[in-house]
Design a protein around this motif. Sequence first.
Motif, PDB file in Angstrom:
ATOM      1  N   LEU A  73      14.323  -4.578  -2.102  1.00  0.00           N
ATOM      2  CA  LEU A  73      13.275  -4.240  -1.134  1.00  0.00           C
ATOM      3  C   LEU A  73      11.927  -3.920  -1.773  1.00  0.00           C
ATOM      4  O   LEU A  73      10.886  -4.389  -1.313  1.00  0.00           O
ATOM      5  CB  LEU A  73      13.725  -3.059  -0.267  1.00  0.00           C
ATOM      6  CG  LEU A  73      14.574  -3.421   0.958  1.00  0.00           C
ATOM      7  CD1 LEU A  73      14.947  -2.170   1.727  1.00  0.00           C
ATOM      8  CD2 LEU A  73      13.807  -4.387   1.854  1.00  0.00           C
ATOM      9  N   ALA A  74      11.973  -3.127  -2.826  1.00  0.00           N
ATOM     10  CA  ALA A  74      10.717  -2.657  -3.409  1.00  0.00           C
ATOM     11  C   ALA A  74       9.855  -3.834  -3.857  1.00  0.00           C
ATOM     12  O   ALA A  74       8.663  -3.920  -3.509  1.00  0.00           O
ATOM     13  CB  ALA A  74      11.002  -1.718  -4.567  1.00  0.00           C
ATOM     14  N   ALA A  75      10.455  -4.746  -4.604  1.00  0.00           N
ATOM     15  CA  ALA A  75       9.699  -5.891  -5.098  1.00  0.00           C
ATOM     16  C   ALA A  75       9.215  -6.750  -3.936  1.00  0.00           C
ATOM     17  O   ALA A  75       8.088  -7.266  -3.944  1.00  0.00           O
ATOM     18  CB  ALA A  75      10.570  -6.721  -6.038  1.00  0.00           C
ATOM     19  N   LEU A  76      10.062  -6.869  -2.934  1.00  0.00           N
ATOM     20  CA  LEU A  76       9.719  -7.711  -1.800  1.00  0.00           C
ATOM     21  C   LEU A  76       8.527  -7.126  -1.026  1.00  0.00           C
ATOM     22  O   LEU A  76       7.607  -7.840  -0.629  1.00  0.00           O
ATOM     23  CB  LEU A  76      10.931  -7.840  -0.878  1.00  0.00           C
ATOM     24  CG  LEU A  76      10.783  -8.864   0.225  1.00  0.00           C
ATOM     25  CD1 LEU A  76      10.399 -10.220  -0.352  1.00  0.00           C
ATOM     26  CD2 LEU A  76      12.077  -8.984   1.002  1.00  0.00           C
ATOM     27  N   ARG A  77       8.558  -5.817  -0.852  1.00  0.00           N
ATOM     28  CA  ARG A  77       7.443  -5.173  -0.155  1.00  0.00           C
ATOM     29  C   ARG A  77       6.135  -5.493  -0.855  1.00  0.00           C
ATOM     30  O   ARG A  77       5.114  -5.752  -0.215  1.00  0.00           O
ATOM     31  CB  ARG A  77       7.642  -3.652  -0.144  1.00  0.00           C
ATOM     32  CG  ARG A  77       8.592  -3.192   0.939  1.00  0.00           C
ATOM     33  CD  ARG A  77       8.496  -1.675   1.105  1.00  0.00           C
ATOM     34  NE  ARG A  77       9.784  -1.155   1.561  1.00  0.00           N
ATOM     35  CZ  ARG A  77      10.564  -0.353   0.855  1.00  0.00           C
ATOM     36  NH1 ARG A  77      10.203   0.054  -0.354  1.00  0.00           N
ATOM     37  NH2 ARG A  77      11.719   0.047   1.342  1.00  0.00           N
ATOM     38  N   GLU A  78       6.185  -5.494  -2.161  1.00  0.00           N
ATOM     39  CA  GLU A  78       4.966  -5.761  -2.921  1.00  0.00           C
ATOM     40  C   GLU A  78       4.498  -7.201  -2.709  1.00  0.00           C
ATOM     41  O   GLU A  78       3.324  -7.455  -2.490  1.00  0.00           O
ATOM     42  CB  GLU A  78       5.259  -5.517  -4.401  1.00  0.00           C
ATOM     43  CG  GLU A  78       4.100  -4.932  -5.158  1.00  0.00           C
ATOM     44  CD  GLU A  78       4.595  -4.372  -6.483  1.00  0.00           C
ATOM     45  OE1 GLU A  78       4.384  -5.073  -7.485  1.00  0.00           O
ATOM     46  OE2 GLU A  78       5.226  -3.283  -6.487  1.00  0.00           O
ATOM     47  N   ALA A  79       5.462  -8.125  -2.766  1.00  0.00           N
ATOM     48  CA  ALA A  79       5.113  -9.535  -2.579  1.00  0.00           C
ATOM     49  C   ALA A  79       4.524  -9.750  -1.186  1.00  0.00           C
ATOM     50  O   ALA A  79       3.500 -10.436  -1.022  1.00  0.00           O
ATOM     51  CB  ALA A  79       6.355 -10.411  -2.774  1.00  0.00           C
ATOM     52  N   VAL A  80       5.165  -9.135  -0.191  1.00  0.00           N
ATOM     53  CA  VAL A  80       4.683  -9.305   1.178  1.00  0.00           C
ATOM     54  C   VAL A  80       3.284  -8.708   1.333  1.00  0.00           C
ATOM     55  O   VAL A  80       2.409  -9.271   1.996  1.00  0.00           O
ATOM     56  CB  VAL A  80       5.677  -8.669   2.180  1.00  0.00           C
ATOM     57  CG1 VAL A  80       5.088  -8.647   3.578  1.00  0.00           C
ATOM     58  CG2 VAL A  80       6.993  -9.439   2.187  1.00  0.00           C
ATOM     59  N   ALA A  81       3.055  -7.570   0.668  1.00  0.00           N
ATOM     60  CA  ALA A  81       1.728  -6.942   0.751  1.00  0.00           C
ATOM     61  C   ALA A  81       0.661  -7.859   0.158  1.00  0.00           C
ATOM     62  O   ALA A  81      -0.461  -7.930   0.667  1.00  0.00           O
ATOM     63  CB  ALA A  81       1.745  -5.596   0.034  1.00  0.00           C
ATOM     64  N   THR A  82       1.015  -8.547  -0.930  1.00  0.00           N
ATOM     65  CA  THR A  82       0.058  -9.470  -1.537  1.00  0.00           C
ATOM     66  C   THR A  82      -0.321 -10.565  -0.542  1.00  0.00           C
ATOM     67  O   THR A  82      -1.489 -10.921  -0.393  1.00  0.00           O
ATOM     68  CB  THR A  82       0.688 -10.136  -2.789  1.00  0.00           C
ATOM     69  OG1 THR A  82       1.136  -9.116  -3.649  1.00  0.00           O
ATOM     70  CG2 THR A  82      -0.305 -11.035  -3.494  1.00  0.00           C
ATOM     71  N   ILE A  83       0.678 -11.084   0.145  1.00  0.00           N
ATOM     72  CA  ILE A  83       0.417 -12.156   1.104  1.00  0.00           C
ATOM     73  C   ILE A  83      -0.369 -11.626   2.290  1.00  0.00           C
ATOM     74  O   ILE A  83      -1.313 -12.246   2.771  1.00  0.00           O
ATOM     75  CB  ILE A  83       1.753 -12.792   1.563  1.00  0.00           C
ATOM     76  CG1 ILE A  83       2.458 -13.404   0.350  1.00  0.00           C
ATOM     77  CG2 ILE A  83       1.513 -13.838   2.650  1.00  0.00           C
ATOM     78  CD1 ILE A  83       3.856 -13.910   0.628  1.00  0.00           C
ATOM     79  N   ARG A  84      -0.005 -10.420   2.732  1.00  0.00           N
ATOM     80  CA  ARG A  84      -0.671  -9.818   3.874  1.00  0.00           C
ATOM     81  C   ARG A  84      -2.171  -9.647   3.626  1.00  0.00           C
ATOM     82  O   ARG A  84      -2.994  -9.868   4.513  1.00  0.00           O
ATOM     83  CB  ARG A  84      -0.036  -8.447   4.119  1.00  0.00           C
ATOM     84  CG  ARG A  84      -0.748  -7.589   5.102  1.00  0.00           C
ATOM     85  CD  ARG A  84      -0.401  -6.123   4.841  1.00  0.00           C
ATOM     86  NE  ARG A  84      -0.957  -5.287   5.878  1.00  0.00           N
ATOM     87  CZ  ARG A  84      -0.298  -4.984   6.995  1.00  0.00           C
ATOM     88  NH1 ARG A  84       0.915  -5.423   7.173  1.00  0.00           N
ATOM     89  NH2 ARG A  84      -0.863  -4.245   7.906  1.00  0.00           N
TER      90      ARG A  84
END
Lengths: 421, 492
Positions: free
Chosen positions: A20-31
């Motif tokens: 989750l943690a890494a994914l949240r970061e990736a999603v934030a970058t895209i957002r």
Amino acid sequence: MLTVRQAVFTVVAPIPHSGLAALREAVATIRHDPAGNELLPFGRFDIVHFASLILAEDLEPSPLLILELNADGTAPSCLAALLAGAGPGLDALFASSEGYPGHADLPAAKAWLEQHIVRPGAYHIGATGRTHDRIRDETRLHEAIQAFLDAEEKAGRLVGVTPATLRAGVQDFVRGDPSLAWARTSPPRQTSVARAMHWARFVGAIVAVLVLLPILLPVLFVAVVLLRLKERTDKVQVGQPDDAHVRRLQDEEDFAAQNHLSSVIPIKPGVLRMVVLRGVLLAINLVARVLAVNGRLGDIPSIHFAHWSMINDNRHLLFVSNFDGSWESYLGDFIDKASYGLTAVWSNTVDFPRTRFLAFDGAADGPRFRAWARAKQCSTNAWYTAYPAATMATIDNNTSIREGLFATLDGEGTAAWLARL
Amino acid sequence: MARPTLNGPGGRSTSVPPLDTADMQGLVSRAYGHLPLARYLLCEVADAAAARGWLGSVAPGVSTAARRDEGCGLVVAFTYAGLAALGLDHDALATFPRPLQEGMVTPHRSRILGDDGPSDPALWRWGGPGTPVIHVLLVIYAPDEAEVERELGDRRAAFAGALAEIAPPIEGILQGGVEHFGFADGLSQPVLKGWPRRTASVRPAAPPPPMKWEEVNPGEVVLGYPDNYDKPAQGPTVGGKGTAAAALPPAPWAPGRRHLGQNGTFLVFRQLAQDVGAFRRHLDEASATTAARGTPLSPQEVGAKMVGRWPSGASLVMFPGGDPGGAGTNDFGYHEQDQTGFRCPLGAHVRRSNPRDSSAESPAKSLISSKNHRVLRRGRPYGLPLVDPPTQPGEEESAERGLLFLCLNSDFERQFEFVQHTWLDNGFFAGLCNEVDPLVGPQPESGGGFTVPDTPVRRRLTGVPRFVTTVGGAYFFLPGIRALEYLAALGA
Ligand code: HEM
């Protein structure tokens, strides 16, 4: 003439808590920059109309990552394009999901993504048959004609001009601009083959129901009685959604001409609800294919792409919508213009306002429905729109301008066409 | 007498319980047009106990919707912070709608209300982040200068030590029902179904029935009555114990609690400065550019196209040729005569603020949905009118003038905020592209566009400046009389 294919779907992948943690970061970058970020720069794919990422963290047995795509072509061709253009980005999103092979092994990655495609139970496309490029081009056509007219007016050339002469002038202007050569013809929004196919399915379904009616009737009767019993006692939401939750949702809203709405709602337990929900979605989808092809879903004129699907082993109903204008106006349209259909679908999910006979009351109880819809809405963690300054109305109007540009029109038709400019 | 029966928007029949006008504040029934002077006092609670004592003493004298004030009129309203300062408990505070709790100034709300650029709340004179917190709004209406001074003195003496004014009183004036740009205002209002129709001294043979454009269910404005969805408009509730609470009706949706909102409503107050000089200059310039057509629009016509009514208030739909003068009637729709906006442009102020029967394909459905977004306007102008033409150069800049925009609604988000956001400030309203309300919209610094449908092709006005700037604002709860008494008895 080939039918324009458009794909409306999601890729849904379980995510282990450790990922989750890494994914949240990736999603934030895209957002942060959905069109141009380095992971999944949606703006670089000129097949994508709208896309979103939803990280549903609180689900059992595990969180889900939902990648929503509304794109030209088929679902597999769209995924292939994303893999080819943004392989590392997809890796960043799905790396922690079980079995994801990574984009280096292209065929395996493609097969894995295709396995995780969820097709909608019912969907709607507003600009039927218009590709991303066509929408962009037709916007440019309208803008060019606008500039031409403004210049003509300034130069005093509109004094005393008749509608027919003015239209001929616009035609000459377009003929004279090689970059607008494509605008001299216009492809149909929907081919007659496609239309015939959808109608055939629709009529076929009605015939099938009629034929099966003798068998269905007793079943239906029992189902209705059971449903009425459940409807009286099903839990309904009381009170307002959590304030902080609504604030978080509103922080994301009202930046573009459109907004996004997503929800992942538990389906009520039991076979009855499951069967009813499937049936309703099937019916809505059949009807939408034949009736909602002119940009309106029922009486709602503002939806670009929307769909429902069942996810997470049929435990949850996913809804995603890309619509024009404010949340308030969208919900208002739901309530004033489409409450029966929406109630028939969503009353099968938890906490929905009190209903009668599946489709009545429910969403028609405006304040309670709005409170429920807000409470159940989830944050769209990243959202991309290819045309943030175009509404369904302007897209359809631009297409009509192109269609009428070189068509044979009488006096009334000419006046109506000029009124679109 | 039988209860009035009416058709709810869903086509269902609703019977409206009798309206308890004696428990409603007077602002619900009227704009105090017979009292030309008004003072708006923004106060904070200086001492909670003293403030409750003061409230207890004024509550019986607050004007109600049931009677016409003989002398002066008084309105009392509270912000969320004000209710907390009075001592309302947390459970009750939590039942107020989120917009009241958060107030008018949040990033999202500023975005949707167009409070950016020169209207940025950071620049506001009151109600903004840099100004003192407002608790109480008092509005005094009076017949003349002497009375208003006397009343102001008396009221101040009464609340001394209990409330403290945080800004100089704002002075509202009436100028014959005409706002500063020169147009008749306050002509179109929702009419509450079931409202007792009294006629004052003049008694027409039969009072005219409310027009179909105007009728809404009473709960659209007054809490506790059926709203347009045929369900009681739910207001804030309080715990059921105590004699003060016993005077409030039970809240059926919240077992054991009492309806503090009964006969109350929510009040929006925004001080909107109008740049009359810029407005007139723009009309002249725009008129000049239309000459290139050979069929120029006069400055007055350009203005009328922006408003959607002539200066007299006459509708452009009914009188496309010119201003007939007289009092503007409100009995018109758009669908039948003007769906394309050749008479009244789609983007005109009145058509945006109430599209009536023209927002969707079906006129009947349009009207139903338009009526879910009505507000009861209760504002009046402030500042001296700008004489035309100015007697001295620069006169227009030297004084501020504008509209004290007040409106009542039972649901901030579905009504006031919707009108401002989805209709007035929406660049894509009714199929338009990138243009906001020409009269009051938050135009970009470079100026905005305004499309005027015409033959053989539309006119496109450009460079429309922002004529209206927000300089203050807040959301209030306007309690019923018994609710005022309940608040006065808190802590007793
Ligand atoms: C300084 C700012 C404003 C000015 C000068 C102004 C002026 C006017 C005028 C001249 C009319 C026509 C008279 C009538 O129909 O009653 C009108 C109507 C109206 N205005 Fe405004 N207005 C202003 C701001 C607003 C705002 C901020 C709102 C709402 C958010 C609003 C909502 C309305 C509504 C609902 C109507 C009635 C439309 C109808 O029912 O046909 N106005 N305004």
